[in-house]
Design a protein around this motif. Sequence first.
Motif, mmCIF file in Angstrom:
data_model
loop_
_atom_site.group_PDB
_atom_site.id
_atom_site.type_symbol
_atom_site.label_atom_id
_atom_site.label_comp_id
_atom_site.label_asym_id
_atom_site.label_seq_id
_atom_site.Cartn_x
_atom_site.Cartn_y
_atom_site.Cartn_z
ATOM 1 N N UNK A 36 -11.420 -48.972 -9.293
ATOM 2 C CA UNK A 36 -12.088 -50.258 -9.497
ATOM 3 C C UNK A 36 -13.352 -50.263 -8.658
ATOM 4 N N UNK A 37 -14.439 -50.741 -9.250
ATOM 5 C CA UNK A 37 -15.699 -50.890 -8.535
ATOM 6 C C UNK A 37 -16.207 -52.315 -8.732
ATOM 7 N N UNK A 38 -16.958 -52.771 -7.746
ATOM 8 C CA UNK A 38 -17.592 -54.085 -7.832
ATOM 9 C C UNK A 38 -18.855 -54.058 -6.993
ATOM 10 N N UNK A 39 -19.854 -54.785 -7.432
ATOM 11 C CA UNK A 39 -21.076 -54.929 -6.646
ATOM 12 C C UNK A 39 -21.826 -56.173 -7.095
ATOM 13 N N UNK A 40 -22.577 -56.724 -6.177
ATOM 14 C CA UNK A 40 -23.504 -57.796 -6.552
ATOM 15 C C UNK A 40 -24.927 -57.255 -6.639
ATOM 16 N N UNK A 41 -25.062 -55.920 -6.572
ATOM 17 C CA UNK A 41 -26.347 -55.273 -6.780
ATOM 18 C C UNK A 41 -27.206 -55.237 -5.537
ATOM 19 N N UNK A 42 -28.451 -54.869 -5.762
ATOM 20 C CA UNK A 42 -29.414 -54.778 -4.665
ATOM 21 C C UNK A 42 -29.858 -56.174 -4.249
ATOM 22 N N UNK A 43 -29.978 -56.368 -2.941
ATOM 23 C CA UNK A 43 -30.380 -57.673 -2.411
ATOM 24 C C UNK A 43 -31.568 -57.568 -1.449
ATOM 25 N N UNK A 44 -32.268 -56.447 -1.464
ATOM 26 C CA UNK A 44 -33.512 -56.353 -0.714
ATOM 27 C C UNK A 44 -33.426 -55.862 0.710
ATOM 28 N N UNK A 45 -32.367 -55.163 1.087
ATOM 29 C CA UNK A 45 -32.345 -54.644 2.454
ATOM 30 C C UNK A 45 -30.969 -54.221 2.913
ATOM 31 N N UNK A 46 -30.769 -54.313 4.224
ATOM 32 C CA UNK A 46 -29.503 -53.878 4.811
ATOM 33 C C UNK A 46 -28.397 -54.897 4.541
ATOM 34 N N UNK A 47 -27.276 -54.715 5.178
ATOM 35 C CA UNK A 47 -26.096 -55.549 4.958
ATOM 36 C C UNK A 47 -26.364 -57.035 5.171
ATOM 37 N N UNK A 48 -27.252 -57.345 6.092
ATOM 38 C CA UNK A 48 -27.582 -58.745 6.366
ATOM 39 C C UNK A 48 -28.221 -59.462 5.198
ATOM 40 N N UNK A 49 -28.778 -58.720 4.257
ATOM 41 C CA UNK A 49 -29.385 -59.324 3.074
ATOM 42 C C UNK A 49 -28.359 -59.666 1.999
ATOM 43 N N UNK A 93 -3.813 -29.827 -9.665
ATOM 44 C CA UNK A 93 -4.928 -29.652 -10.592
ATOM 45 C C UNK A 93 -5.275 -30.945 -11.327
ATOM 46 N N UNK A 94 -4.258 -31.659 -11.805
ATOM 47 C CA UNK A 94 -4.573 -32.892 -12.536
ATOM 48 C C UNK A 94 -5.144 -33.953 -11.608
ATOM 49 N N UNK A 95 -4.727 -33.940 -10.346
ATOM 50 C CA UNK A 95 -5.323 -34.867 -9.377
ATOM 51 C C UNK A 95 -6.799 -34.556 -9.183
ATOM 52 N N UNK A 96 -7.139 -33.268 -9.116
ATOM 53 C CA UNK A 96 -8.542 -32.881 -9.025
ATOM 54 C C UNK A 96 -9.311 -33.406 -10.239
ATOM 55 N N UNK A 97 -8.761 -33.207 -11.420
ATOM 56 C CA UNK A 97 -9.443 -33.630 -12.647
ATOM 57 C C UNK A 97 -9.611 -35.151 -12.720
ATOM 58 N N UNK A 98 -8.544 -35.906 -12.449
ATOM 59 C CA UNK A 98 -8.661 -37.369 -12.526
ATOM 60 C C UNK A 98 -9.554 -37.906 -11.418
ATOM 61 N N UNK A 99 -9.567 -37.252 -10.257
ATOM 62 C CA UNK A 99 -10.437 -37.666 -9.153
ATOM 63 C C UNK A 99 -11.903 -37.469 -9.535
ATOM 64 N N UNK A 100 -12.229 -36.327 -10.120
ATOM 65 C CA UNK A 100 -13.594 -36.077 -10.574
ATOM 66 C C UNK A 100 -14.004 -37.124 -11.606
ATOM 67 N N UNK A 101 -13.132 -37.371 -12.572
ATOM 68 C CA UNK A 101 -13.427 -38.367 -13.605
ATOM 69 C C UNK A 101 -13.621 -39.756 -12.997
ATOM 70 N N UNK A 102 -12.755 -40.113 -12.040
ATOM 71 C CA UNK A 102 -12.830 -41.439 -11.414
ATOM 72 C C UNK A 102 -14.116 -41.609 -10.610
ATOM 73 N N UNK A 103 -14.497 -40.590 -9.850
ATOM 74 C CA UNK A 103 -15.728 -40.681 -9.060
ATOM 75 C C UNK A 103 -16.961 -40.754 -9.961
ATOM 76 N N UNK A 104 -16.971 -39.952 -11.014
ATOM 77 C CA UNK A 104 -18.100 -39.969 -11.955
ATOM 78 C C UNK A 104 -18.204 -41.347 -12.617
ATOM 79 N N UNK A 105 -17.070 -41.868 -13.083
ATOM 80 C CA UNK A 105 -17.035 -43.186 -13.707
ATOM 81 C C UNK A 105 -17.506 -44.261 -12.727
ATOM 82 N N UNK A 106 -17.024 -44.179 -11.483
ATOM 83 C CA UNK A 106 -17.396 -45.168 -10.467
ATOM 84 C C UNK A 106 -18.904 -45.147 -10.221
ATOM 85 N N UNK A 107 -19.479 -43.969 -10.039
ATOM 86 C CA UNK A 107 -20.919 -43.861 -9.785
ATOM 87 C C UNK A 107 -21.729 -44.378 -10.971
ATOM 88 N N UNK A 108 -21.351 -43.973 -12.182
ATOM 89 C CA UNK A 108 -22.076 -44.418 -13.373
ATOM 90 C C UNK A 108 -22.028 -45.930 -13.526
#
Length: 97
Positions: free
Chosen positions: A27-40, A74-89
Amino acid sequence: MADFKDLETIKSSREEEFVDCNILSVKVATNGYCGGDSGHGSRTYLRLEDKAATDIDIRLINDGTGVEIMLGGDTELETFIQALRWAADNLEEMAGK
């Protein structure tokens, strides 16, 4: 400073399961870019969860300043790669990049 209470303020989240001989949920969530560091106010969230038969071990490092993830199989490697790629995209799309 980021806090899990901030998760309530993030309106946009996505979740997916990756299935092989194991099932790894991400699961991923974000409110996007807010113009700076964490304080923004920008917040980004990532959750990985074993839904079935995932050989996964997680530990906090350096008094909670980091996290390590170890997967077995092996399947953990495969699902982990898929999950990280999906999360980044999906985070890039949600952030408008």
